[in-house]
Design a protein around this motif. Sequence first.
Motif, PDB file in Angstrom:
ATOM      1  N   ARG A 270     -49.973  42.554 -71.565  1.00 31.31           N
ATOM      2  CA  ARG A 270     -50.748  42.519 -70.316  1.00 31.31           C
ATOM      3  C   ARG A 270     -50.342  43.679 -69.487  1.00 31.31           C
TER       4      ARG A 270
ATOM      5  N   TYR B 225     -63.720  35.748 -71.532  1.00 32.39           N
ATOM      6  CA  TYR B 225     -62.591  36.656 -71.678  1.00 32.39           C
ATOM      7  C   TYR B 225     -61.457  35.937 -72.382  1.00 32.39           C
ATOM      8  N   LYS B 226     -60.555  36.719 -72.938  1.00 31.70           N
ATOM      9  CA  LYS B 226     -59.324  36.204 -73.535  1.00 31.70           C
ATOM     10  C   LYS B 226     -58.174  36.999 -72.949  1.00 31.70           C
ATOM     11  N   ARG B 227     -57.123  36.297 -72.590  1.00 33.98           N
ATOM     12  CA  ARG B 227     -55.943  36.983 -72.079  1.00 33.98           C
ATOM     13  C   ARG B 227     -55.142  37.529 -73.245  1.00 33.98           C
ATOM     14  N   LYS B 228     -54.549  38.682 -73.047  1.00 32.95           N
ATOM     15  CA  LYS B 228     -53.694  39.276 -74.073  1.00 32.95           C
ATOM     16  C   LYS B 228     -52.351  38.560 -74.067  1.00 32.95           C
TER      17      LYS B 228
ATOM     18  N   GLU C  11     -54.947  42.945 -64.513  1.00 29.66           N
ATOM     19  CA  GLU C  11     -54.431  42.527 -65.826  1.00 29.66           C
ATOM     20  C   GLU C  11     -55.348  43.022 -66.937  1.00 29.66           C
TER      21      GLU C  11
ATOM     22  N   GLN D  62     -61.673  45.857 -74.720  1.00 26.20           N
ATOM     23  CA  GLN D  62     -60.595  45.828 -73.736  1.00 26.20           C
ATOM     24  C   GLN D  62     -61.122  46.202 -72.361  1.00 26.20           C
TER      25      GLN D  62
ATOM     26  N   LEU E  94     -57.157  42.691 -70.423  1.00 28.52           N
ATOM     27  CA  LEU E  94     -57.650  41.540 -71.180  1.00 28.52           C
ATOM     28  C   LEU E  94     -58.742  41.988 -72.131  1.00 28.52           C
TER      29      LEU E  94
ATOM     30  N   PRO F 253     -57.187  35.507 -64.488  1.00 24.08           N
ATOM     31  CA  PRO F 253     -56.069  36.421 -64.765  1.00 24.08           C
ATOM     32  C   PRO F 253     -55.634  37.095 -63.471  1.00 24.08           C
TER      33      PRO F 253
END
Length: 98
Positions: A98, A90-93, A42, A63, A44, A38
């Motif tokens: 973001r 992790y997971k990106r929003k 950022e 978060q 996430l 990311p």
Amino acid sequence: MPWLVHHAAFVLDICSVGEDGRTPYEARKGKRFLRPLPGIGECLWHLRPQSVGKDKLDTRWEQGVFAGVREESGELYVRSDKGAIKVRDYKRKPEKER
């Protein structure tokens, strides 16, 4: 600010290609760095460390803000309300969050 300096050096290490066609990271480790990253700063979601099998009805995702990569292990440094922690997953929003 120290996080930004360290991350900038790491990005140069994995992205700048030398005359031999390899990056400094690839020349040192023998393989390319393929993990998608990311952007610095950022927001996430990250998997809470040591949460496997505990409180199974609670969410394991929290978060945080991306602060860099630990070069030795490929773990991410994430800033959260608990301070800076190392996380694996992790997971990106979504783009607008973001």
